[in-house]
Design an enzyme around this catalytic site. Sequence first.
Site, short mmCIF file in Angstrom:
data_model
loop_
_atom_site.label_atom_id
_atom_site.label_comp_id
_atom_site.label_asym_id
_atom_site.label_seq_id
_atom_site.Cartn_x
_atom_site.Cartn_y
_atom_site.Cartn_z
N ASP A 1 65.43 32.95 22.23
CA ASP A 1 66.65 33.37 21.41
C ASP A 1 66.61 33.41 20.12
O ASP A 1 66.81 34.31 19.41
CB ASP A 1 68.10 33.04 22.12
CG ASP A 1 67.92 31.42 22.47
OD1 ASP A 1 66.66 30.95 22.54
OD2 ASP A 1 68.93 30.97 22.57
N TYR B 1 56.90 37.07 36.82
CA TYR B 1 56.44 38.44 37.30
C TYR B 1 55.44 37.94 38.45
O TYR B 1 54.46 38.88 38.78
CB TYR B 1 55.70 38.91 36.05
CG TYR B 1 56.74 39.99 35.14
CD1 TYR B 1 57.42 39.18 34.37
CD2 TYR B 1 56.47 41.26 34.89
CE1 TYR B 1 58.27 39.80 33.44
CE2 TYR B 1 57.20 41.95 34.20
CZ TYR B 1 58.03 41.21 33.34
OH TYR B 1 58.89 41.90 32.55
N ASP C 1 57.40 40.49 27.27
CA ASP C 1 57.77 41.95 27.51
C ASP C 1 58.81 42.18 26.58
O ASP C 1 58.83 43.29 26.06
CB ASP C 1 58.12 41.98 28.98
CG ASP C 1 58.11 43.41 29.50
OD1 ASP C 1 57.72 44.05 28.88
OD2 ASP C 1 58.56 43.41 30.80
N LYS D 1 61.79 28.37 26.52
CA LYS D 1 62.93 27.97 26.59
C LYS D 1 63.08 26.78 27.42
O LYS D 1 63.92 26.41 28.21
CB LYS D 1 63.66 29.17 27.53
CG LYS D 1 65.19 29.06 27.67
CD LYS D 1 66.14 29.58 26.20
CE LYS D 1 67.62 29.00 26.46
NZ LYS D 1 68.44 29.39 25.30
#
Length: 343
Positions: free
Chosen positions: A212, A123, A236, A170
């Site tokens: 995930d 972002y 988010d 991640k």
Amino acid sequence: MYNITLIPGDGIGLEVTKAMKKVVASTGVQIEWEEVVAGEKVLEKYGTPLPEYVIDSIRKNKIAIKGPVTTPVGKGFRSVNVALRKELNLYANVRPIKSFKGVKSKYSDLDFTIIRENTEGLYAGIEHKIGDYAGETIKIITRPACEKIVKFACDYTKNNSYKRLTGVHKANIMKISDGLFLDIFNEVCDKNGIYIDMDKNDSVYRDNMIVDATAMNLVLNPEKFDVLVMPNLYGDILSDLGAGLVGGLGMIPSANIGQEYAVFEAVHGSAPEIAGKNIANPTAIIQSAVMMLKYIGEYNAANKIELALQKIFEEGKVLTRDLGGNASTSEFSDELCRLIKIN
Ligand code: NAI
């Protein structure tokens, strides 16, 4: 008397902030709302959805509550929310996910919080086209921002008597950017006495999880989580997932916290398809006001609203449509005011 900036926002923002004001007033707390308009309505006049007077008002009052603002997809101005967070350095986004008895959902007893880094990651707003062939968005993860958000999460975990702090990342794929986040997560937790090994400290411990796998675990075993801290985009997405576990987007509040300023808002957007119909659920913005009242030290008023919310859901007679009832936004908020006054 408190001076607080109020940004009603677009779409259902008008209806839900009106309901919120009524409910806060019924607790007896004296607030002088400084109403400033941002979003679609002022775009033409000022050439921006976030005119300078909005920022000036928040700088002056230090605290704001805001309704959702429409952001066109894939074109036009940048998101008001992203711009506000960057401009005021509101680095921590706190999203508590709590169940209420009586609200239909797969789980009945959840209580965990998502803490999202709010100023960088994907972002950061660094995007460009490469001719007609490609679009490139640059993801920035910096040491100072990671240190600040992880320290915030450590304090939040301890201050709210939670036991487990999970760092979400991640780093298996984005070894440099998310790798840095993970290293700093471990470093800052160590410095704050939050260890992997529970024996070293039996009150609070930490672990980390790939984003995930976190999504799957949040669906399968959400009750096992306490506080989760993560880079911007993951927060988010996972907070919407969290909303889905406790009755939907109409329920979930949030706080954007910085060193000097704080902006409270619902997690949901402007819901244009139900705007103007007096049917939106105002709980999310009312719960955001509860977070705001606690932030300014008005615990008694916050507590009154929380008890009234518990009661209205347990009784199940006055519920908005998203929760399976047929009450309007104003009927719901009037009933909350009644419950607050008789308690
Ligand atoms: P949305 O949150 O507005 O709506 C998603 C779904 O949830 C819709 O079915 C809507 O009717 C429902 N919903 C949301 N809030 C509700 C409430 N309080 N009561 C009952 N039902 C509710 O998300 P969407 O459609 O993706 O976004 C619409 C606009 O809002 C977009 O322009 C988006 O950029 C903006 N947005 C603004 C945010 C903010 O200002 N904080 C946050 C998210 C989106």
